[in-house]
Design a protein around this motif. Structure first.
Motif, PDB file in Angstrom:
ATOM      1  N   ASN A   1       0.813  -1.214   0.000  1.00  0.00           N
ATOM      2  CA  ASN A   1       0.000   0.000   0.000  1.00  0.00           C
ATOM      3  C   ASN A   1       0.850   1.270   0.000  1.00  0.00           C
ATOM      4  O   ASN A   1       0.318   2.359   0.123  1.00  0.00           O
ATOM      5  CB  ASN A   1      -0.945   0.008   1.196  1.00  0.00           C
ATOM      6  CG  ASN A   1      -0.201  -0.037   2.514  1.00  0.00           C
ATOM      7  OD1 ASN A   1       0.947  -0.484   2.582  1.00  0.00           O
ATOM      8  ND2 ASN A   1      -0.835   0.401   3.579  1.00  0.00           N
ATOM      9  N   ARG A   2       2.167   1.154  -0.155  1.00  0.00           N
ATOM     10  CA  ARG A   2       3.055   2.312  -0.183  1.00  0.00           C
ATOM     11  C   ARG A   2       3.556   2.523  -1.614  1.00  0.00           C
ATOM     12  O   ARG A   2       4.524   1.905  -2.031  1.00  0.00           O
ATOM     13  CB  ARG A   2       4.239   2.098   0.763  1.00  0.00           C
ATOM     14  CG  ARG A   2       3.808   1.946   2.203  1.00  0.00           C
ATOM     15  CD  ARG A   2       4.998   1.673   3.094  1.00  0.00           C
ATOM     16  NE  ARG A   2       4.536   1.464   4.470  1.00  0.00           N
ATOM     17  CZ  ARG A   2       5.297   0.955   5.416  1.00  0.00           C
ATOM     18  NH1 ARG A   2       6.547   0.598   5.155  1.00  0.00           N
ATOM     19  NH2 ARG A   2       4.820   0.798   6.620  1.00  0.00           N
ATOM     20  N   PRO A   3       2.918   3.410  -2.371  1.00  0.00           N
ATOM     21  CA  PRO A   3       3.267   3.554  -3.788  1.00  0.00           C
ATOM     22  C   PRO A   3       4.688   4.055  -4.039  1.00  0.00           C
ATOM     23  O   PRO A   3       5.233   3.826  -5.103  1.00  0.00           O
ATOM     24  CB  PRO A   3       2.236   4.550  -4.321  1.00  0.00           C
ATOM     25  CG  PRO A   3       1.705   5.239  -3.127  1.00  0.00           C
ATOM     26  CD  PRO A   3       1.826   4.284  -1.976  1.00  0.00           C
ATOM     27  N   TYR A   4       5.301   4.714  -3.075  1.00  0.00           N
ATOM     28  CA  TYR A   4       6.656   5.236  -3.238  1.00  0.00           C
ATOM     29  C   TYR A   4       7.713   4.175  -2.991  1.00  0.00           C
ATOM     30  O   TYR A   4       8.884   4.350  -3.333  1.00  0.00           O
ATOM     31  CB  TYR A   4       6.902   6.395  -2.251  1.00  0.00           C
ATOM     32  CG  TYR A   4       6.684   6.000  -0.816  1.00  0.00           C
ATOM     33  CD1 TYR A   4       7.682   5.361  -0.085  1.00  0.00           C
ATOM     34  CD2 TYR A   4       5.467   6.241  -0.192  1.00  0.00           C
ATOM     35  CE1 TYR A   4       7.478   4.971   1.223  1.00  0.00           C
ATOM     36  CE2 TYR A   4       5.254   5.867   1.112  1.00  0.00           C
ATOM     37  CZ  TYR A   4       6.259   5.234   1.825  1.00  0.00           C
ATOM     38  OH  TYR A   4       6.046   4.844   3.123  1.00  0.00           O
ATOM     39  N   GLN A   5       7.320   3.085  -2.405  1.00  0.00           N
ATOM     40  CA  GLN A   5       8.239   2.104  -1.837  1.00  0.00           C
ATOM     41  C   GLN A   5       9.329   1.592  -2.781  1.00  0.00           C
ATOM     42  O   GLN A   5      10.471   1.461  -2.388  1.00  0.00           O
ATOM     43  CB  GLN A   5       7.432   0.928  -1.319  1.00  0.00           C
ATOM     44  CG  GLN A   5       8.257  -0.211  -0.799  1.00  0.00           C
ATOM     45  CD  GLN A   5       7.370  -1.222  -0.184  1.00  0.00           C
ATOM     46  OE1 GLN A   5       6.794  -0.955   0.848  1.00  0.00           O
ATOM     47  NE2 GLN A   5       7.245  -2.369  -0.800  1.00  0.00           N
ATOM     48  N   GLU A   6       9.001   1.298  -4.011  1.00  0.00           N
ATOM     49  CA  GLU A   6      10.002   0.754  -4.918  1.00  0.00           C
ATOM     50  C   GLU A   6      10.519   1.792  -5.910  1.00  0.00           C
ATOM     51  O   GLU A   6      11.108   1.443  -6.926  1.00  0.00           O
ATOM     52  CB  GLU A   6       9.446  -0.472  -5.639  1.00  0.00           C
ATOM     53  CG  GLU A   6       9.243  -1.621  -4.678  1.00  0.00           C
ATOM     54  CD  GLU A   6       8.921  -2.926  -5.364  1.00  0.00           C
ATOM     55  OE1 GLU A   6       9.414  -3.138  -6.489  1.00  0.00           O
ATOM     56  OE2 GLU A   6       8.181  -3.718  -4.774  1.00  0.00           O
TER      57      GLU A   6
END
Length: 120
Positions: A57-62
Protein backbone atom coordinates in the motif's frame (compact mmCIF):
# COMPACT_ATOMS: atom_id res chain seq x y z
CA UNK A 1 13.32 11.36 16.10
CA UNK A 2 12.61 14.95 15.05
CA UNK A 3 15.13 16.40 17.50
CA UNK A 4 17.89 14.23 16.06
CA UNK A 5 16.83 15.04 12.53
CA UNK A 6 16.65 18.77 13.27
CA UNK A 7 20.27 18.83 14.41
CA UNK A 8 21.43 17.43 11.05
CA UNK A 9 21.50 19.21 7.71
CA UNK A 10 18.13 18.06 6.39
CA UNK A 11 16.95 18.65 2.83
CA UNK A 12 13.50 17.96 1.44
CA UNK A 13 11.99 15.73 -1.19
CA UNK A 14 8.51 15.91 -2.65
CA UNK A 15 6.61 12.93 -4.00
CA UNK A 16 3.12 13.12 -5.41
CA UNK A 17 0.67 10.29 -5.81
CA UNK A 18 2.40 9.26 -9.05
CA UNK A 19 5.73 8.94 -7.22
CA UNK A 20 7.32 11.78 -9.14
CA UNK A 21 10.11 13.33 -7.12
CA UNK A 22 11.49 16.85 -7.16
CA UNK A 23 14.29 18.16 -4.98
CA UNK A 24 13.76 21.49 -3.22
CA UNK A 25 16.55 24.10 -2.97
CA UNK A 26 19.35 21.70 -3.90
CA UNK A 27 21.43 21.23 -7.02
CA UNK A 28 19.91 18.95 -9.65
CA UNK A 29 20.85 15.31 -9.13
CA UNK A 30 22.90 14.08 -12.06
CA UNK A 31 23.69 10.55 -13.19
CA UNK A 32 26.98 10.27 -11.30
CA UNK A 33 27.09 6.58 -10.36
CA UNK A 34 29.93 7.11 -7.88
CA UNK A 35 27.80 9.64 -5.97
CA UNK A 36 24.92 7.16 -5.68
CA UNK A 37 27.27 4.46 -4.38
CA UNK A 38 29.11 6.61 -1.83
CA UNK A 39 27.87 4.39 1.01
CA UNK A 40 28.55 1.14 -0.80
CA UNK A 41 24.99 0.97 -2.14
CA UNK A 42 24.08 0.15 -5.73
CA UNK A 43 20.63 1.75 -5.94
CA UNK A 44 19.94 0.30 -9.39
CA UNK A 45 20.41 -3.23 -8.03
CA UNK A 46 18.65 -2.93 -4.65
CA UNK A 47 16.62 -5.75 -3.20
CA UNK A 48 13.88 -5.35 -0.59
CA UNK A 49 13.38 -7.32 2.62
CA UNK A 50 10.22 -9.43 2.94
CA UNK A 51 8.84 -6.89 5.39
CA UNK A 52 9.37 -3.96 3.02
CA UNK A 53 8.05 -5.94 0.05
CA UNK A 54 4.93 -6.81 2.05
CA UNK A 55 3.84 -3.18 2.29
CA UNK A 56 2.06 -3.04 -1.05
CA UNK A 57 0.00 0.00 0.00
CA UNK A 58 3.06 2.31 -0.18
CA UNK A 59 3.27 3.55 -3.79
CA UNK A 60 6.66 5.24 -3.24
CA UNK A 61 8.24 2.10 -1.84
CA UNK A 62 10.00 0.75 -4.92
CA UNK A 63 10.84 4.14 -6.42
CA UNK A 64 14.59 3.96 -6.99
CA UNK A 65 14.55 7.62 -8.01
CA UNK A 66 13.16 8.55 -4.59
CA UNK A 67 15.75 6.32 -2.86
CA UNK A 68 18.54 8.02 -4.87
CA UNK A 69 17.20 11.43 -3.86
CA UNK A 70 17.09 10.48 -0.17
CA UNK A 71 20.62 9.03 -0.25
CA UNK A 72 22.01 12.13 -1.95
CA UNK A 73 20.16 14.71 0.12
CA UNK A 74 21.67 13.92 3.50
CA UNK A 75 24.46 12.01 5.18
CA UNK A 76 23.32 8.74 6.74
CA UNK A 77 23.83 7.74 10.35
CA UNK A 78 24.54 4.21 11.52
CA UNK A 79 21.40 2.10 12.00
CA UNK A 80 20.00 2.89 15.48
CA UNK A 81 19.51 -0.87 16.00
CA UNK A 82 23.30 -1.33 15.99
CA UNK A 83 23.63 -3.18 12.67
CA UNK A 84 26.06 -2.28 9.88
CA UNK A 85 23.23 -0.69 7.89
CA UNK A 86 22.84 3.01 7.05
CA UNK A 87 19.85 5.09 8.19
CA UNK A 88 18.48 8.25 6.55
CA UNK A 89 15.77 10.63 7.77
CA UNK A 90 14.75 13.25 5.22
CA UNK A 91 11.93 15.78 5.50
CA UNK A 92 9.55 15.79 2.57
CA UNK A 93 5.95 15.60 1.42
CA UNK A 94 3.76 12.85 0.10
CA UNK A 95 0.34 13.54 -1.43
CA UNK A 96 0.48 17.07 0.00
CA UNK A 97 1.23 15.97 3.56
CA UNK A 98 4.47 17.07 5.28
CA UNK A 99 6.53 14.48 7.09
CA UNK A 100 9.72 12.42 7.14
CA UNK A 101 11.00 9.62 4.91
CA UNK A 102 12.98 7.00 6.83
CA UNK A 103 15.22 4.61 4.93
CA UNK A 104 17.53 1.85 6.18
CA UNK A 105 19.77 -0.01 3.74
CA UNK A 106 22.29 -2.77 4.44
CA UNK A 107 25.26 -2.04 2.14
CA UNK A 108 26.67 -5.57 2.53
CA UNK A 109 23.59 -7.22 1.02
CA UNK A 110 22.34 -4.13 -0.89
CA UNK A 111 18.95 -4.65 0.76
CA UNK A 112 16.35 -2.10 1.88
CA UNK A 113 15.36 -3.15 5.40
CA UNK A 114 13.05 -0.24 6.20
CA UNK A 115 11.40 2.41 4.04
CA UNK A 116 8.51 4.45 5.35
CA UNK A 117 6.99 7.90 5.11
CA UNK A 118 5.66 9.30 8.40
CA UNK A 119 3.27 12.23 8.16
CA UNK A 120 3.54 14.94 10.81
Amino acid sequence: MQAAAASRNIAEVVANENVEVAAIDIPEVVGDVEEFNRCGIDVDDLSFSETVSGHINRPYQESKLLIKEIINLDEPIPDPQGTNAWHWEVYGTFNGSEGVYELIIDPETNTVWYFVYKSN
